[in-house]
Each structure stands twice: as structure tokens, then as C-alpha cells.
Design a protein around this motif. Sequence first.
Motif, short mmCIF file in Angstrom:
data_model
loop_
_atom_site.label_atom_id
_atom_site.label_comp_id
_atom_site.label_asym_id
_atom_site.label_seq_id
_atom_site.Cartn_x
_atom_site.Cartn_y
_atom_site.Cartn_z
N ASP A 1 0.81 -1.23 0.00
CA ASP A 1 0.00 0.00 0.00
C ASP A 1 0.84 1.27 0.00
OD1 ASP A 1 -2.29 -1.53 -0.03
OD2 ASP A 1 -2.67 -1.33 2.12
N ASP A 2 1.96 1.29 0.75
CA ASP A 2 2.78 2.50 0.80
C ASP A 2 3.44 2.78 -0.55
OD1 ASP A 2 4.41 0.26 1.21
OD2 ASP A 2 5.84 1.35 2.45
N GLU B 1 2.94 6.05 -2.94
CA GLU B 1 4.07 6.82 -3.47
C GLU B 1 3.95 6.98 -4.98
OE1 GLU B 1 8.93 6.88 -3.85
OE2 GLU B 1 7.99 5.20 -2.80
#
Length: 82
Positions: free
Chosen positions: A67-68, A72
Motif C-alpha cells: 500500500d505505501d 508513493e
Amino acid sequence: MVEKSEGIFEIEIAEGPLSGRSLVVRPAHTTDGVPVYQCHLQDDTSICELRREPSGEWVQLWGDLPDDTVAEIGEAIASHTA
């Protein structure tokens, strides 16, 4: 090598599993009018397809990124298309 055409652009990824890599982003039109973004490595390997929801959240339509990393990539796309 990726053929450049109108609408295609590159982004740099700073963190996560794609750290230090460039992604080629190809916007695609959808029937509901909300663009999706197909992301590829320089060798044309497909990585993911992202879409920005009306809430502003970036979601991965296909791919297997954390998810991160999706967030990004989404923010880099948003910065480029703003």
C-alpha cells in the motif's frame, strides 16, 4: 526501449521494492471517465495499474505492490499530471 508518445511519462520511485527505479506510466481512458495509469519498468514489464478514487485514495486495480508503494506511485502521478 519504451516508445514515447503523448501522455506517457516517467516517474522515479524513492522507497519500497521499486526503490531507485524509473517507471513508465501510460494513462488509459475508461468508460466511466476516470483515468487509470498502467505502470511498467523500462523493459516494458507490467508492474501495476492504479486509479485515483473520488476520495483521493490511490488503489491498485492489478499488481502486487504494498500500500505505501501504491501511495508513493500515486502521488508521483498526481504531481506529474497536476
